[in-house]
Design a protein around this motif. Structure first.
Motif, short mmCIF file in Angstrom:
data_model
loop_
_atom_site.label_atom_id
_atom_site.label_comp_id
_atom_site.label_asym_id
_atom_site.label_seq_id
_atom_site.Cartn_x
_atom_site.Cartn_y
_atom_site.Cartn_z
N VAL A 109 0.87 -1.18 0.00
CA VAL A 109 0.00 0.00 0.00
C VAL A 109 0.90 1.23 0.00
O VAL A 109 1.82 1.32 0.81
CB VAL A 109 -0.93 0.03 1.24
N ALA A 110 0.63 2.14 -0.93
CA ALA A 110 1.33 3.44 -0.96
C ALA A 110 0.26 4.51 -0.82
O ALA A 110 -0.71 4.52 -1.58
CB ALA A 110 2.09 3.62 -2.27
N ALA A 116 -4.49 6.51 -2.36
CA ALA A 116 -3.72 5.31 -2.04
C ALA A 116 -3.72 4.37 -3.23
O ALA A 116 -4.69 4.31 -3.99
CB ALA A 116 -4.29 4.60 -0.82
N VAL A 117 -2.61 3.65 -3.39
CA VAL A 117 -2.49 2.61 -4.41
C VAL A 117 -2.19 1.30 -3.70
O VAL A 117 -1.30 1.25 -2.84
CB VAL A 117 -1.37 2.94 -5.42
N LEU A 140 -4.15 -4.05 -9.33
CA LEU A 140 -3.73 -2.73 -8.85
C LEU A 140 -5.01 -1.93 -8.65
O LEU A 140 -5.85 -1.84 -9.56
CB LEU A 140 -2.82 -2.06 -9.89
N VAL A 141 -5.17 -1.37 -7.44
CA VAL A 141 -6.36 -0.57 -7.13
C VAL A 141 -5.93 0.81 -6.66
O VAL A 141 -5.03 0.95 -5.83
CB VAL A 141 -7.24 -1.26 -6.05
N HIS A 142 -6.59 1.82 -7.21
CA HIS A 142 -6.42 3.20 -6.78
C HIS A 142 -7.62 3.55 -5.89
O HIS A 142 -8.75 3.55 -6.37
CB HIS A 142 -6.36 4.10 -8.03
N TRP A 143 -7.34 3.77 -4.61
CA TRP A 143 -8.38 4.10 -3.64
C TRP A 143 -8.38 5.61 -3.40
O TRP A 143 -7.34 6.26 -3.45
CB TRP A 143 -8.11 3.42 -2.30
N HIS A 144 -9.57 6.13 -3.09
CA HIS A 144 -9.67 7.55 -2.76
C HIS A 144 -10.44 7.71 -1.46
O HIS A 144 -11.53 7.17 -1.30
CB HIS A 144 -10.36 8.31 -3.90
N ALA B 116 1.45 9.67 -8.48
CA ALA B 116 0.46 9.88 -9.54
C ALA B 116 -0.07 8.54 -10.03
O ALA B 116 0.67 7.55 -10.05
CB ALA B 116 1.06 10.67 -10.70
N VAL B 117 -1.34 8.54 -10.41
CA VAL B 117 -1.96 7.37 -11.01
C VAL B 117 -2.47 7.78 -12.39
O VAL B 117 -3.13 8.81 -12.53
CB VAL B 117 -3.12 6.82 -10.16
N ASP B 118 -2.14 6.97 -13.37
CA ASP B 118 -2.42 7.26 -14.78
C ASP B 118 -3.24 6.09 -15.32
O ASP B 118 -2.80 4.95 -15.25
CB ASP B 118 -1.05 7.41 -15.47
N ARG B 119 -4.43 6.40 -15.81
CA ARG B 119 -5.31 5.38 -16.38
C ARG B 119 -5.49 5.67 -17.86
O ARG B 119 -5.65 6.84 -18.23
CB ARG B 119 -6.67 5.41 -15.67
#
Lengths: 173, 173
Positions: A109-110, A116-117, A140-144, B116-119
């Protein structure tokens, strides 16, 4: 020697030193590692909820784990957008593969503030007797983090470790 | 009326108001949208470099776009770790599919500080005459800004939109 002016000056200096000056990359890395460690239990709990709802076939509850503007990207099919998209995707999936079981293992987790990723592994076991094969892979999950403090899924993508079958041999007519 | 003490006090109050108090979720959202917009050209440039190196078959240059601790998760195969892992993965891929062409389209960038997250979407066109089919799909990349200001790939995962072929019919012996 301290003068009458000192407390306010010290406060100003401390406040400015602490935050008016941008963080160095090293300071940011240290702070983000601490934030990532602090956030990990909430992300683990989010994944545990995901697994619980998945294994109970609850498409509505799964949809509610996502942001309103979520993008979910399943392998070998089109991406879906929004909670309605997730609900439809999962309802279709549960019809095709009822009573299947999912596990998720968080590997990293970052986090930085509300972002968070989460990277990890998943494995899928279909109901015994169905033609669907067992499968496993990575995600891979991008959480907000929402205004109420809860973490929701903004972007979700996964794929399989299982190699593709070789293309069928060309048939002669 | 201003006293001799006021400038330092004002400074302290301003500094504390600006940053010692945590951001509201709304303030964070506004700041992060501005950061995301500001960072997008660098992420687009990173993707343009990726495409250029891919289309030239340069596994070393591709590896250098990644962090030392990167995790790259290709579909239908195991994840690889680190720049050496990326180099090996891409070298193998270029042997299997030489002179293929990749395009990438960024759909969204979300940034907060060095994260950064890039989709987006990708499409792949193999060299004419090879048995490998054309393919396209979606990706999610977690970028990390390095101390020198450059953005590197920390996590990269993608998958295909193309449905899996149906399993071959069971053969009777």
């Amino acid at each position: 020697m301290l003068t009458r002016r000192s407390p306010a000056l010290l406060l100003a200096v401390a406040a400015l030193a602490a935050c008016a000056k941008p963080e160095t990359p090293e300071q940011a890395a240290t702070r983000m590692q601490a934030e990532s460690d602090a956030v990990r239990p909430a992300i683990e709990a989010g994944n545990a909820s995901y697994v619980r709802y998945f294994n109970a076939g609850q498409a509505d509850s799964l949809a509610a784990l996502h942001t309103e503007n979520t993008h979910v990207m399943p392998p070998n099919g089109p991406a879906v957008h929004g909670r309605d998209g997730v609900r439809e995707l999962m309802t279709g999936f549960f019809q095709q593969a009822p009573s299947s079981q999912l596990t998720i293992r968080v590997e990293d987790v970052a986090a930085n503030g509300p972002m968070a990723v989460d990277r990890g592994r998943w494995s899928f076991t279909p109901q015994a007797g169905t033609p669907m094969p067992a499968d496993s892979g990575k995600y891979l999950v991008h959480w907000h983090r929402q205004a109420d403090g809860s973490w929701q899924i903004q972007d979700d993508i996964w794929n399989s470790d299982v190699p593709l079958p070789p293309p069928p041999p060309a048939r002669r007519r």
